[in-house]
Design a protein around this motif. Structure first.
Motif, mmCIF file in Angstrom:
data_model
loop_
_atom_site.group_PDB
_atom_site.id
_atom_site.type_symbol
_atom_site.label_atom_id
_atom_site.label_comp_id
_atom_site.label_asym_id
_atom_site.label_seq_id
_atom_site.Cartn_x
_atom_site.Cartn_y
_atom_site.Cartn_z
ATOM 1 N N PRO A 386 0.810 -1.118 -0.119
ATOM 2 C CA PRO A 386 -0.071 -0.429 -0.191
ATOM 3 C C PRO A 386 0.653 1.176 0.011
ATOM 4 O O PRO A 386 1.548 1.416 0.308
ATOM 5 C CB PRO A 386 -0.877 0.118 1.719
ATOM 6 C CG PRO A 386 0.151 -0.831 1.806
ATOM 7 C CD PRO A 386 1.102 -1.680 1.502
ATOM 8 N N PRO A 387 -0.253 2.264 -0.309
ATOM 9 C CA PRO A 387 1.420 3.329 -0.670
ATOM 10 C C PRO A 387 1.591 4.898 0.768
ATOM 11 O O PRO A 387 2.598 5.136 1.043
ATOM 12 C CB PRO A 387 0.052 4.519 -1.110
ATOM 13 C CG PRO A 387 -1.657 3.658 -0.546
ATOM 14 C CD PRO A 387 -1.150 2.910 -0.875
ATOM 15 N N VAL A 388 1.456 3.532 1.932
ATOM 16 C CA VAL A 388 1.992 4.489 3.593
ATOM 17 C C VAL A 388 3.466 4.077 2.878
ATOM 18 O O VAL A 388 4.531 4.837 3.884
ATOM 19 C CB VAL A 388 0.891 3.420 4.473
ATOM 20 C CG1 VAL A 388 1.418 2.554 4.533
ATOM 21 C CG2 VAL A 388 2.336 4.220 5.726
ATOM 22 N N THR A 389 3.996 2.647 2.298
ATOM 23 C CA THR A 389 5.069 2.140 2.403
ATOM 24 C C THR A 389 6.617 2.791 0.726
ATOM 25 O O THR A 389 6.963 2.155 1.191
ATOM 26 C CB THR A 389 5.043 0.666 2.410
ATOM 27 O OG1 THR A 389 4.373 0.472 1.140
ATOM 28 C CG2 THR A 389 3.756 -0.054 3.375
ATOM 29 N N GLN A 390 5.463 3.593 0.493
ATOM 30 C CA GLN A 390 5.734 4.138 -0.728
ATOM 31 C C GLN A 390 7.323 5.421 -0.185
ATOM 32 O O GLN A 390 6.795 5.675 -0.009
ATOM 33 C CB GLN A 390 5.195 4.561 -1.816
ATOM 34 C CG GLN A 390 3.938 3.316 -2.329
ATOM 35 C CD GLN A 390 3.308 3.775 -2.997
ATOM 36 O OE1 GLN A 390 2.905 5.562 -3.494
ATOM 37 N NE2 GLN A 390 2.450 3.218 -4.282
ATOM 38 N N ASP A 391 8.071 5.446 -1.685
ATOM 39 C CA ASP A 391 9.231 6.271 -1.982
ATOM 40 C C ASP A 391 8.467 6.921 -3.031
ATOM 41 O O ASP A 391 7.877 6.522 -4.474
ATOM 42 C CB ASP A 391 10.231 6.320 -1.406
ATOM 43 C CG ASP A 391 10.907 5.555 -0.773
ATOM 44 O OD1 ASP A 391 10.865 5.210 0.189
ATOM 45 O OD2 ASP A 391 12.468 4.278 -0.898
ATOM 46 N N LEU A 392 8.410 8.312 -3.329
ATOM 47 C CA LEU A 392 8.619 8.584 -4.853
ATOM 48 C C LEU A 392 9.744 8.711 -5.495
ATOM 49 O O LEU A 392 10.719 9.524 -5.096
ATOM 50 C CB LEU A 392 7.869 10.716 -4.611
ATOM 51 C CG LEU A 392 6.446 10.335 -3.640
ATOM 52 C CD1 LEU A 392 5.942 11.613 -3.530
ATOM 53 C CD2 LEU A 392 5.510 9.670 -4.603
ATOM 54 N N ASP A 393 10.211 8.400 -6.757
ATOM 55 C CA ASP A 393 10.717 7.694 -7.462
ATOM 56 C C ASP A 393 11.347 8.588 -8.658
ATOM 57 O O ASP A 393 9.725 8.803 -9.266
ATOM 58 C CB ASP A 393 10.753 6.365 -7.613
ATOM 59 C CG ASP A 393 11.751 6.113 -8.445
ATOM 60 O OD1 ASP A 393 12.794 6.555 -8.113
ATOM 61 O OD2 ASP A 393 11.750 5.426 -9.670
#
Length: 475
Positions: A386-393
């Motif tokens: 889910p998005p809570v785990t994301q980095d903006l690459d």
């Protein structure tokens, strides 16, 4: 010709002996199962080769790392290649590669029996998991006895024998191992579908049994109180509002246990860990959901005509979604929406449904909100975190002139963010948030942003006008 009873069969009749048919069916099922088991053993050998290949790649890179980063990255890259073919998570594939290599290196007798279909994959897992606690000096002795115990037995029946054997040969006592095992206690959640999830807890056996027993006692107390309330209501007695019991409560014991557990976890105070001012108990649960506008509006309970709740034959009330993409029922969504202190509106394209913007678009926090809404999971082709785990690459690195804008950004979990920058995997933007990944082997995989919980104009186009009825004949 005689049948199973020894009597002469009627001429012209093809007798069917149930015992013969069942024996043939059992033989065919057994042969098929044996073929499947042998193929599973071949697959384990192939995964072990993949692990060895990844280790060779890391060695050829010439990188010296005390923490094994080069080996880890090589394993990730190879696992991602296989995962794209298997349509599985590359994390799962990498774990299976490591496990297969361990099986080939440390359990040769088990692998031999596996390839001959004398034991199945469940037996192999049992032997490998139980033998993991043993030293190399005693593992061969354990393995020979464990394989012998598994042949001709179900994994469940063989487990007790194998556990006892491992305990006798283990270099450390159960008490010592339990102390280490307790360090791995955790809670996790798992999607089930139909708006449901499972919550898992690993803790000591005594604690788990105590939790279950307490919930069971509470559930039984409520069941008894409900039965008494129902009996009193049938006798015309007025219930005491201060007592337990609801004559209309028909929940089962399992349902009561689940509801009591949820109530305790959501509203109870952690008395054994909290401060005197109740810092932990003040924390409230946080749930992030996406709700279509039609779903947020309560349905017209008075509408009973055909087509109520639909537009052009399409259902207007669509499921809401938890962050990460799991749909939830509309009743729960409306309850959560009614308690929400703030909203963020997501604007979508009326034809394609692609996310265009969020309210108060600005290059900083709002851009992150836009991408959070668009990329509701990691954008690697086999990942679903889910998005809570994301980095903006940055697809094109900012150091090389890549713009910080929606068309050059994508949400990646840390694992696949590192994979993109540190291995031969590459990615490019095709527009509208669509990403094209290219693997080290040259294969390409398209990943499209998850569709938001909405329907578009294309869905609402009415059917073409039907042809007018033919003119009646002139007679």
């Amino acid at each position: 010709m005689t049948n199973s009873t020894g009597t002469v069969a009627d001429s012209g009749v093809d007798p069917v002996d149930p015992a013969v048919v069942l024996a043939a069916l059992a033989s065919m099922v057994g042969e098929t199962e044996g073929s499947i088991v042998r193929l599973q053993a071949v697959r384990e050998a192939q995964l072990a080769v993949a692990q060895r290949f990844a280790e060779d790649l890391a060695a050829q890179s010439g990188s010296v790392s005390v923490r094994g980063e080069a080996a880890e990255l090589a394993q990730r890259s190879v696992a991602a290649e296989l995962a794209a073919v298997l349509h599985m998570s590359d994390r799962v594939v990498q774990g299976r590669m490591v496990r297969a290599a361990d099986l080939m290196a440390k359990y040769p007798a088990t692998m031999h029996a596996f390839t001959e279909a004398r034991i199945n994959a469940a037996h192999v897992r049992l032997i490998q998991d139980t033998g993991a606690r043993l030293d190399d000096e005693v593992r061969a002795e354990f393995e020979q006895a464990a394989v012998a115990a598994c042949v001709g037995e179900t994994p469940h029946r063989a487990k007790r024998i194998i556990e006892r054997l491992a305990e006798r040969l283990a270099p450390r006592s159960l008490t010592e191992r339990h102390r280490d095992a307790q360090k791995q206690r955790r809670v996790w959640r798992e999607d089930l579908g139909d708006g449901q999830k499972a919550l898992g807890l690993i803790h000591s056996a005594a604690v788990i049994d105590g939790i279950y027993d307490r919930l069971t006692q509470q559930a039984r107390m409520l069941k008894v109180a409900n039965a008494k309330a129902a009996k009193d209501a049938g006798s015309g007695l007025t219930p005491d509002p201060g007592e337990l019991g609801d004559p209309a409560d028909d929940r089962t014991t399992d349902q009561l246990r689940a509801d009591l557990c949820a109530d305790t976890l959501l509203t109870g105070a952690a008395s054994g860990h909290d401060t005197t001012v109740g810092l932990l108990s003040a924390i409230q649960a946080r749930v992030e959901i996406t709700i279509p506008a039609f779903t947020a509006m309560a349905p017209d309970t008075g509408a009973t005509h055909a087509g109520a709740g639909s537009a052009f034959g399409v259902r207007t009330e669509q499921p809401a979604e938890l962050a990460g993409g799991q749909p939830i029922d509309t009743d729960t969504a409306r309850i959560l929406a009614g308690d929400a202190a703030a909203w963020e509106r997501v604007l979508t394209h009326p034809i394609t449904g692609a996310i265009l913007a969020v309210d108060r678009y600005r290059p900083n926090a709002d851009l992150r909100r836009l991408l959070h809404a668009r990329d509701s999971r990691c954008r690697f082709s086999t990942c679903g975190l889910p998005p809570v785990t994301q980095d903006l690459d940055h697809t094109i690195d900012a150091a090389y002139g890549g713009a910080t804008e929606e068309g050059n950004l994508g949400g990646l979990c840390r694992r696949h963010h590192v994979l993109k920058h540190q291995t031969a995997w590459t990615v490019k933007q095709l527009g509208a948030g669509v990403l094209e990944w290219t693997s080290p082997a040259g294969a390409t995989y398209i990943d499209r942003p998850p569709s938001p919980v909405t329907f578009t104009i294309a869905d609402l186009e009415p059917d073409p006008e039907p042809d007018p009825p033919p003119e009646p004949p002139p007679f």
